[in-house]
Design a protein around this motif. Sequence first.
Motif, PDB file in Angstrom:
ATOM      1  N   ASP A  92       0.013  13.537  27.849  1.00 22.30           N
ATOM      2  CA  ASP A  92       0.230  13.763  26.428  1.00 22.30           C
ATOM      3  C   ASP A  92       1.715  13.655  26.153  1.00 22.30           C
ATOM      4  O   ASP A  92       2.468  14.550  26.497  1.00 22.30           O
ATOM      5  CB  ASP A  92      -0.283  15.168  26.086  1.00 22.30           C
ATOM      6  CG  ASP A  92      -0.388  15.356  24.587  1.00 22.30           C
ATOM      7  OD1 ASP A  92      -0.260  14.355  23.862  1.00 22.30           O
ATOM      8  OD2 ASP A  92      -0.604  16.501  24.155  1.00 22.30           O
ATOM      9  N   VAL A 101      -4.385  10.304  25.908  1.00 20.71           N
ATOM     10  CA  VAL A 101      -4.763  11.361  24.971  1.00 20.71           C
ATOM     11  C   VAL A 101      -5.091  10.742  23.614  1.00 20.71           C
ATOM     12  O   VAL A 101      -6.113  11.068  22.985  1.00 20.71           O
ATOM     13  CB  VAL A 101      -3.639  12.414  24.852  1.00 20.71           C
ATOM     14  CG1 VAL A 101      -4.048  13.523  23.891  1.00 20.71           C
ATOM     15  CG2 VAL A 101      -3.310  12.986  26.225  1.00 20.71           C
ATOM     16  N   ARG A 106      -8.155  12.676  26.308  1.00 22.94           N
ATOM     17  CA  ARG A 106      -8.027  13.312  27.634  1.00 22.94           C
ATOM     18  C   ARG A 106      -6.636  13.146  28.233  1.00 22.94           C
ATOM     19  O   ARG A 106      -6.097  12.045  28.287  1.00 22.94           O
ATOM     20  CB  ARG A 106      -9.073  12.736  28.589  1.00 22.94           C
ATOM     21  CG  ARG A 106     -10.458  13.251  28.250  1.00 22.94           C
ATOM     22  CD  ARG A 106     -11.508  12.599  29.100  1.00 22.94           C
ATOM     23  NE  ARG A 106     -11.393  12.971  30.520  1.00 22.94           N
ATOM     24  CZ  ARG A 106     -12.180  12.478  31.455  1.00 22.94           C
ATOM     25  NH1 ARG A 106     -13.120  11.603  31.159  1.00 22.94           N
ATOM     26  NH2 ARG A 106     -12.033  12.851  32.712  1.00 22.94           N
ATOM     27  N   ASP A 107      -6.102  14.273  28.682  1.00 25.00           N
ATOM     28  CA  ASP A 107      -4.821  14.275  29.375  1.00 25.00           C
ATOM     29  C   ASP A 107      -5.150  14.240  30.881  1.00 25.00           C
ATOM     30  O   ASP A 107      -5.423  15.264  31.505  1.00 25.00           O
ATOM     31  CB  ASP A 107      -4.047  15.552  29.004  1.00 25.00           C
ATOM     32  CG  ASP A 107      -2.676  15.609  29.660  1.00 25.00           C
ATOM     33  OD1 ASP A 107      -2.498  14.996  30.728  1.00 25.00           O
ATOM     34  OD2 ASP A 107      -1.791  16.297  29.103  1.00 25.00           O
TER      35      ASP A 107
END
Length: 422
Positions: A92, A101, A106-107
């Motif tokens: 991120d 992200v 999704r990180d």
Amino acid sequence: MTGASTDSPDPTGWFEAARFGLFVHFGLYSLAARHEWVRSRETMSQQAYDRYLNRFDPDLFDAPQLARTARESGMRYAVLTAKHHDGFCLFDSALSDYTSVRATGRDLVREFVDAMRAEGLRVGLYYSLLDWHHPDFTVDEHHPLRGTAAEQEPRNMARYRAYMEGQIRELLTAYGPIDLLFFDFTYPEKGPREWGAGQLLSLVKQLQPGILVNDRLGIPGDYVTPEQYQPDRPLERGGERVMWEACHTLNGSWGYDRDNHDYKDPALLVRMLVQSVACGGNLILNVGPTGRGALDPRARAALGAIGEWTRLHARSVHGAGPSAFEAPANALYTQVGRRLYLHLLAWPLRHLHLPGLAGRVRYAQLLHDGSEIRFQEMDGTRHEHNNLAPPNQPAGTLTLTLPIARPDVLLPVIELELDGQE
Ligand code: GLC
């Protein structure tokens, strides 16, 4: 000489004790499935490359599973590509829209870091110094836009340096302790000056004082990184031994490469690991998860086979280092304190002569099953039960008596308990 102890007071002692790590190359190129340099190799425009961004969905990227696999394979640390040369970030970043992200919510760096920690592994991040997405990165010989009008655009590396610093700050402040940073890479057109290497390195050390940094900023780091070849002796800089880590692929490609079947045999991979340890280095072995983020069956099989070996032989690797004894032909020694590990690259007939070890060994056993290996010291003229002139062995030779059948493991190891104090 003995290897680093696992509970070394030196905050970086973990690295040499760990000896074996997992490298993970994952990104948009994993969907192309034909090498992580695909955008450069095929001189793809950003727009053409965006077809992977638009379809990026790592639904099978399962960091806890990956962490388990790594640990079960005998790996003690793992390094993920937080950003590769294509500039796509798996974390991120407030400084870029080009992130996992933004693409999927999704990180992946966070998932990775948390999972590795939970599994007791040390954590490292790979960060590419090249960036083919950033508008200020020069269009040079490696850039996908080389030979196009983009070469004429004004590009400002000072702004790019600020971007890198900002991202390194993000990576080293938002994810807890990071044990290792793998920068990649310096080449004739770009080196320490273009990277602002000195400043970047000080920033890294200021943010995470215990971190280890590799040497690819083009200035000396904490360890050196031979790539896709095996050093066959300890590495030195200015006469001093240096820490090193050989990085290797399973099939020659770092990113998932579907049609490449050039897989190294697991027995070879184990020999490479042991050879690294015997020469005072580490091995970091790469996997390139598929476009959906899973390990493909070939990678799983290789890691599984290595894991079967390390489950029985971890002692000859973890916490081990080179030995001052000279190994016989077709063998490699590693050592931890008074334990000397003899790795047999070829299985001899019945007897194995070890120069210089007579009177030094208290006990010997095959490591995989703890079965005793009997030994004797030769008197220089006679062979066990046989007066018919065997080859003479020099005084000081210890002779092991081995079973005829080679143990069914990827690399047989004999553990020799040496006389003397720990
Ligand atoms: C090389 C390649 C890169 C890979 C790296 C791993 O520098 O450019 O794709 O990530 O090696 O060490």
